[in-house]
Design a protein around this motif. Structure first.
Motif, PDB file in Angstrom:
ATOM      1  N   ASP A 144       0.988  -1.059  -0.152  1.00  0.00           N
ATOM      2  CA  ASP A 144       0.098  -0.374   0.070  1.00  0.00           C
ATOM      3  C   ASP A 144       1.115   1.340  -0.111  1.00  0.00           C
ATOM      4  OD1 ASP A 144      -2.404  -1.284   0.401  1.00  0.00           O
ATOM      5  OD2 ASP A 144      -2.409  -1.707   2.470  1.00  0.00           O
ATOM      6  N   GLY A 145       0.351   2.283  -0.062  1.00  0.00           N
ATOM      7  CA  GLY A 145       1.160   3.905   0.172  1.00  0.00           C
ATOM      8  C   GLY A 145       1.584   3.615  -1.373  1.00  0.00           C
ATOM      9  N   GLN A 146       2.786   4.808  -1.531  1.00  0.00           N
ATOM     10  CA  GLN A 146       3.729   5.346  -2.107  1.00  0.00           C
ATOM     11  C   GLN A 146       5.224   4.146  -2.702  1.00  0.00           C
ATOM     12  OE1 GLN A 146       2.900   7.585  -3.822  1.00  0.00           O
ATOM     13  NE2 GLN A 146       4.295   8.878  -5.282  1.00  0.00           N
ATOM     14  N   VAL A 147       4.769   3.992  -3.726  1.00  0.00           N
ATOM     15  CA  VAL A 147       5.935   2.887  -3.971  1.00  0.00           C
ATOM     16  C   VAL A 147       6.645   3.082  -5.109  1.00  0.00           C
ATOM     17  CG1 VAL A 147       5.440   0.455  -3.075  1.00  0.00           C
ATOM     18  CG2 VAL A 147       4.342   1.523  -5.365  1.00  0.00           C
ATOM     19  N   GLU A 148       8.036   2.812  -5.536  1.00  0.00           N
ATOM     20  CA  GLU A 148       8.529   3.106  -6.654  1.00  0.00           C
ATOM     21  C   GLU A 148       9.348   1.461  -7.240  1.00  0.00           C
ATOM     22  OE1 GLU A 148      12.984   4.911  -8.039  1.00  0.00           O
ATOM     23  OE2 GLU A 148      12.623   5.079  -6.197  1.00  0.00           O
ATOM     24  N   VAL A 149       8.470   1.265  -8.461  1.00  0.00           N
ATOM     25  CA  VAL A 149       8.687   0.061  -9.590  1.00  0.00           C
ATOM     26  C   VAL A 149      10.240   0.623 -10.430  1.00  0.00           C
ATOM     27  CG1 VAL A 149       8.075  -1.322 -10.843  1.00  0.00           C
ATOM     28  CG2 VAL A 149       6.246  -0.049  -8.567  1.00  0.00           C
TER      29      VAL A 149
END
Length: 278
Positions: A144-149
């Protein structure tokens, strides 16, 4: 002219190829050589492509292309670029696309990633086997929340897989068709590409990333040698035929005009003429 003369000439005539067969053979020779040259050119192009893709895959991850440049994105200039993108996953709008990988049969999990600027990028988070297709079986792997891929930029795959069309109304997907998935999931401002997440993006029991297969068959040298070999064999056959027929020399001998025995030969004003091939 006596019958003996026709019998003597017939072997030479039989050895001569007809005009239409000669023309067709020459055309076939030119075509075979052209195919060989074309395969050599294709091999040069393929080696350059492999080298270019290798450089993209192993380069440092860069931000995805800006929205203004999306219309200009092509497979030749952008596919397999190592990119990064940040946002928030919309897990309730994920799409499962049938896949067969080194892990076995199962599904790709494509999840929309909503960015701060209001645009959305489809992320192929990776592979799950059939027994884990239900999101409830991998809730601990859905961050959940902000992620970087980080991963590889891939071009959309429209219309479906090999001999199998996507059926959005029944939620059956055989290819990663970005526009069709976006329409089926009511997504807006979607990038015209998707991203294959790398192995480092996996979270808990989530999908297995980093399974992108980058392989380009390169059999063009074998094909080129095959075409050139066929052209060489045809040229050899034409040479033998022409040398034995059209271009063979003839010599003249004399036969007695009134003699019935062909072996009785002499010169003189009363002698007939026959032709023998050398």
């Amino acid at each position: 002219m006596r019958p003996e003369d026709d019998e003597t000439r017939s072997p030479a005539r039989a050895a001569r190829p007809s005009l239409w067969l000669t023309v067709l053979s020459l055309i076939a020779f030119v075509v075979l050589v052209a195919l060989g040259v074309w395969q050599v050119e294709r091999r040069t192009w393929k080696l350059a492509l492999i080298d270019r893709v290798e450089q993209r895959v192993h380069a440092r991850a860069q931000p995805i292309p800006s929205r203004a440049s999306w219309p200009a994105i092509t497979a030749a200039s952008d596919e397999y670029r190592h990119v990064s993108v940040a946002g928030r996953f919309l897990h309730d709008r994920e799409t499962l696309v049938q896949a067969v990988t080194e892990e076995g049969p199962g599904y790709w999990v494509l999840t929309p990633l909503e960015r701060d600027d209001g645009t959305t990028v489809l992320i192929n988070r990776g592979f799950v086997p059939s027994e884990r297709r239900d999101p409830s079986a991998r809730q601990g792997g859905n961050p959940d929340g902000q992620v970087e891929v980080r991963g590889l930029l891939r071009i959309t795959e429209p219309k479906g897989g090999f001999l199998r069309d996507n059926v959005p109304q029944h939620n059956r997907w055989y290819s990663r068709d970005v526009s069709a998935i976006a329409a089926a999931r009511d997504l807006h401002n979607v990038a015209p590409f998707f991203i294959d997440a790398d192995a480092g993006s996996r979270s808990g029991p989530g999908p297995i990333g980093g399974l992108t297969v980058v392989r380009f068959p390169n059999n063009h040298l074998i094909y080129a040698l095959t075409w050139f070999a066929l052209a060489f064999m045809l040229a050899g056959r034409l040479f033998v035929t022409f040398r034995g027929g059209l271009f063979r020399r003839q010599r003249f001998v004399h036969e007695p005009a009134g003699g019935l025995d062909a072996s009785a030969r002499r010169t003189g004003s009363d002698a007939g003429t026959i032709v023998e091939p050398t």
